[in-house]
Design a protein around this motif. Structure first.
Motif, mmCIF file in Angstrom:
data_model
loop_
_atom_site.group_PDB
_atom_site.id
_atom_site.type_symbol
_atom_site.label_atom_id
_atom_site.label_comp_id
_atom_site.label_asym_id
_atom_site.label_seq_id
_atom_site.Cartn_x
_atom_site.Cartn_y
_atom_site.Cartn_z
ATOM 1 N N UNK A 23 -31.680 28.333 -17.632
ATOM 2 C CA UNK A 23 -31.203 27.728 -19.120
ATOM 3 C C UNK A 23 -31.850 28.397 -20.034
ATOM 4 N N UNK A 24 -30.939 29.050 -20.897
ATOM 5 C CA UNK A 24 -31.343 29.907 -21.906
ATOM 6 C C UNK A 24 -31.825 28.780 -23.190
ATOM 7 N N UNK A 25 -30.980 27.794 -23.034
ATOM 8 C CA UNK A 25 -31.427 26.909 -24.294
ATOM 9 C C UNK A 25 -31.529 25.400 -23.882
ATOM 10 N N UNK A 26 -32.612 24.920 -24.355
ATOM 11 C CA UNK A 26 -32.935 23.379 -24.129
ATOM 12 C C UNK A 26 -32.999 22.699 -25.573
ATOM 13 N N UNK A 27 -32.355 21.492 -25.670
ATOM 14 C CA UNK A 27 -32.394 21.064 -26.928
ATOM 15 C C UNK A 27 -33.308 19.985 -27.402
ATOM 16 N N UNK A 28 -34.232 19.698 -26.266
ATOM 17 C CA UNK A 28 -35.099 18.457 -26.420
ATOM 18 C C UNK A 28 -34.342 17.124 -26.247
ATOM 19 N N UNK A 29 -33.172 16.982 -26.040
ATOM 20 C CA UNK A 29 -32.209 15.723 -25.621
ATOM 21 C C UNK A 29 -32.397 15.814 -24.132
ATOM 22 N N UNK A 30 -33.148 14.680 -23.700
ATOM 23 C CA UNK A 30 -33.418 14.830 -22.262
ATOM 24 C C UNK A 30 -32.057 14.403 -21.340
ATOM 25 N N UNK A 31 -31.296 13.668 -22.047
ATOM 26 C CA UNK A 31 -29.996 13.120 -21.382
ATOM 27 C C UNK A 31 -29.234 14.355 -21.244
ATOM 28 N N UNK A 32 -29.043 15.052 -22.324
ATOM 29 C CA UNK A 32 -28.060 16.160 -22.311
ATOM 30 C C UNK A 32 -28.709 17.464 -21.535
ATOM 31 N N UNK A 33 -29.864 17.720 -21.664
ATOM 32 C CA UNK A 33 -30.618 18.758 -20.969
ATOM 33 C C UNK A 33 -30.578 18.556 -19.373
ATOM 34 N N UNK A 34 -30.592 17.141 -19.068
ATOM 35 C CA UNK A 34 -30.337 16.928 -17.540
ATOM 36 C C UNK A 34 -29.233 16.901 -17.044
ATOM 37 N N UNK A 35 -28.028 17.056 -17.938
ATOM 38 C CA UNK A 35 -26.637 17.262 -17.412
ATOM 39 C C UNK A 35 -25.890 18.554 -17.644
ATOM 40 N N UNK A 36 -26.366 19.452 -18.542
ATOM 41 C CA UNK A 36 -25.882 20.864 -18.832
ATOM 42 C C UNK A 36 -26.890 21.680 -18.555
ATOM 43 N N UNK A 37 -26.343 22.908 -18.440
ATOM 44 C CA UNK A 37 -27.132 24.248 -18.477
ATOM 45 C C UNK A 37 -26.311 25.021 -19.816
ATOM 46 N N UNK A 38 -27.086 25.444 -20.729
ATOM 47 C CA UNK A 38 -26.438 26.334 -21.854
ATOM 48 C C UNK A 38 -27.029 27.691 -21.623
ATOM 49 N N UNK A 39 -26.272 28.684 -21.676
ATOM 50 C CA UNK A 39 -26.703 30.095 -21.841
ATOM 51 C C UNK A 39 -26.262 30.764 -22.952
ATOM 52 N N UNK A 40 -26.751 31.525 -23.729
ATOM 53 C CA UNK A 40 -26.524 32.350 -24.790
ATOM 54 C C UNK A 40 -26.998 33.733 -24.980
ATOM 55 N N UNK A 41 -25.998 34.497 -25.632
ATOM 56 C CA UNK A 41 -26.563 35.901 -25.639
ATOM 57 C C UNK A 41 -25.839 36.469 -27.069
ATOM 58 N N UNK A 42 -26.034 37.640 -27.322
ATOM 59 C CA UNK A 42 -25.638 38.211 -28.519
ATOM 60 C C UNK A 42 -26.196 38.013 -29.790
ATOM 61 N N UNK A 43 -25.589 38.386 -30.887
ATOM 62 C CA UNK A 43 -26.446 37.930 -32.250
ATOM 63 C C UNK A 43 -26.349 36.477 -32.275
ATOM 64 N N UNK A 44 -27.838 36.146 -32.829
ATOM 65 C CA UNK A 44 -28.155 34.797 -32.682
ATOM 66 C C UNK A 44 -27.306 34.187 -33.993
ATOM 67 N N UNK A 45 -26.746 32.871 -33.623
ATOM 68 C CA UNK A 45 -26.307 31.977 -34.687
ATOM 69 C C UNK A 45 -27.414 31.081 -35.491
ATOM 70 N N UNK A 46 -27.069 30.367 -36.067
ATOM 71 C CA UNK A 46 -28.356 29.323 -36.797
ATOM 72 C C UNK A 46 -29.110 28.764 -35.770
#
Length: 228
Positions: free
Chosen positions: A129-152
């Motif tokens: 998981x490249x990105x964790x949000x600190x939202x336990x419910x969301x992070x327990x349900x989804x895996x988020x990967x990101x790459x490229x030029x970062x956004x905000x």
């Protein structure tokens, strides 16, 4: 032929069992492929007819038709992908088979060179998981990967996470959801059971809401920063 039969009879028992199984599997693949291709094509044709849209064929497994929902322009696309035909830098990392893909362009220059892959943990490897949000419910349900030029930083804020959850809660959405080529894409592998024009419109409405959220948090880069 006689030599083959003699060799088959002389082979170990496990080989005598394996050869017919392999032959049956190869025959099933040859027969199933045209059947599944025809099934996907007919399902796609029905969707376009129900939506009152004209299909543009691209090749023997690819076609598109347009839809407008929530003030946004969408492309509904039928594609086919296989690991066997994806190698090297062009390797396909999404679901395989006949796919129904809906996409809409994202405004905001920060999405030009940034890619995102969102999938449920039930359909993705929990180890990465490249990105964790600190939202336990969301992070327990989804895996988020990101790459490229970062956004905000903080682009996946609470409102955007809610939009992600609502999209995946929409019947017919199995994922993954991608940001790629400055467009938001929702992919679904065939069979597309229960997907009619009404169900498709509900998916696009939820997709439009997520697109608006990403445009809000992504913002603009450089001279266009006044739009942020």
């Amino acid at each position: 032929m006689t030599e083959f039969i003699d060799a088959f009879r002389a082979a170990p028992v496990w080989a005598q069992i394996l050869v017919p199984l392999v032959a049956v599997a190869m025959l099933a693949a040859v027969v199933e492929s045209p059947i599944r291709r025809r099934r996907a094509r007919l399902a796609f044709d029905r969707l376009a007819e129900q939506a009152g849209a004209a299909i543009t064929p691209i090749d023997w497994v690819t076609a598109t038709f347009p839809m407008g929902v929530a003030g946004r322009r969408f492309e509904v696309r039928r594609e086919w992908h296989s690991r066997a035909y994806s190698t090297g830098s062009n390797s396909w990392r999404g679901p395989i088979g006949h796919l129904l893909i809906t996409s809409t362009p994202l405004a905001g220059s920060r999405w030009e060179l940034h890619q995102v892959d969102i999938a449920t943990l039930s359909a993705a490897a929990r180890r990465s998981s490249d990105l964790t949000t600190g939202d336990a419910t969301f992070d327990a349900r989804f895996r988020v990967r990101q790459d490229g030029v970062p956004v905000r930083d903080g682009w996946l804020d609470a409102a955007t996470r809610q939009a992600v959850s609502r999209l995946f809660d929409t019947p017919g959405v199995t994922g993954p959801v991608w940001v790629q080529g400055q467009s938001l894409q929702v992919l679904r592998a065939e069979p597309w059971t229960g997907v009619d024009a009404s169900a498709l419109r509900r998916v696009l409405e939820a997709q439009a809401a997520l697109a608006a959220a990403l445009e809000r948090t992504g913002g603009w880069r450089g001279p266009a920063a006044s739009h942020s």
